[in-house]
Design a protein around this motif. Structure first.
Motif, PDB file in Angstrom:
ATOM      1  N   GLU A   1       0.841  -1.193   0.000  1.00 47.78           N
ATOM      2  CA  GLU A   1       0.000   0.000   0.000  1.00 47.78           C
ATOM      3  C   GLU A   1       0.884   1.254   0.000  1.00 47.78           C
ATOM      4  OE1 GLU A   1      -3.628   1.969  -0.129  1.00 47.78           O
ATOM      5  OE2 GLU A   1      -3.305  -0.174  -0.251  1.00 47.78           O
ATOM      6  N   ASN A   2       1.905   1.267   0.870  1.00 47.48           N
ATOM      7  CA  ASN A   2       2.803   2.414   1.022  1.00 47.48           C
ATOM      8  C   ASN A   2       4.251   1.934   1.049  1.00 47.48           C
ATOM      9  OD1 ASN A   2       0.665   4.437   1.543  1.00 47.48           O
ATOM     10  ND2 ASN A   2       0.328   3.190   3.351  1.00 47.48           N
ATOM     11  N   LEU A   3       5.127   2.719   0.426  1.00 49.73           N
ATOM     12  CA  LEU A   3       6.551   2.385   0.420  1.00 49.73           C
ATOM     13  C   LEU A   3       7.344   3.686   0.445  1.00 49.73           C
ATOM     14  CD1 LEU A   3       8.435  -0.113   0.216  1.00 49.73           C
ATOM     15  CD2 LEU A   3       8.491   0.290  -2.243  1.00 49.73           C
ATOM     16  N   ALA A   4       8.386   3.712   1.274  1.00 47.97           N
ATOM     17  CA  ALA A   4       9.245   4.893   1.394  1.00 47.97           C
ATOM     18  C   ALA A   4      10.687   4.425   1.519  1.00 47.97           C
ATOM     19  CB  ALA A   4       8.854   5.715   2.621  1.00 47.97           C
ATOM     20  N   PRO A   5      11.653   5.274   1.161  1.00 45.19           N
ATOM     21  CA  PRO A   5      13.067   4.899   1.324  1.00 45.19           C
ATOM     22  C   PRO A   5      13.370   4.560   2.779  1.00 45.19           C
ATOM     23  CG  PRO A   5      12.863   6.919   0.054  1.00 45.19           C
ATOM     24  CD  PRO A   5      11.499   6.598   0.591  1.00 45.19           C
ATOM     25  N   GLY A   6      14.254   3.617   2.995  1.00 43.68           N
ATOM     26  CA  GLY A   6      14.570   3.145   4.336  1.00 43.68           C
ATOM     27  C   GLY A   6      15.293   4.140   5.212  1.00 43.68           C
ATOM     28  N   PHE A   7      15.906   5.153   4.632  1.00 42.33           N
ATOM     29  CA  PHE A   7      16.668   6.091   5.452  1.00 42.33           C
ATOM     30  C   PHE A   7      15.805   7.185   6.064  1.00 42.33           C
ATOM     31  CE2 PHE A   7      16.606   9.529   2.448  1.00 42.33           C
ATOM     32  CZ  PHE A   7      16.528   8.904   1.223  1.00 42.33           C
TER      33      PHE A   7
END
Length: 91
Positions: free
Chosen positions: A49-55
């Protein structure tokens, strides 16, 4: 280890992708040799559903001297903002 680190070539379909600069909707991420090589529009079923950079720290508990769970004040918020920016987490 990242969730897809063991795969050389794959695609990830995500409804909301935050790139670090912008929010993309209905995105298909193509990965080859563990590198993102293309982001295009996707229509169909999503892996996430949602994805963002790990940093990016999406959950900050406090700053240098204050924690918002202990005291939520203007002073605490200022400390949290200062510490976050100084340590590389910008909002």
């Amino acid at each position: 280890m990242p969730i897809y680190a063991h795969m050389k070539d794959t695609t990830i379909a995500v409804r909301n992708l935050f790139t670090g600069k912008e929010l993309l909707e209905n995105a298909l991420i193509r990965i080859e040799n563990q590198r993102i090589i293309e982001i295009s529009k996707h229509h169909g079923r999503f892996d996430f559903e949602n994805l963002a950079p790990g940093f990016i720290d999406l959950h900050i508990n406090g700053g240098y001297d204050h924690y918002y769970t202990n005291s939520l004040s203007e002073e605490a918020l200022a400390d949290i903002e200062f510490a976050s920016k100084e340590t590389g987490c910008y909002y």
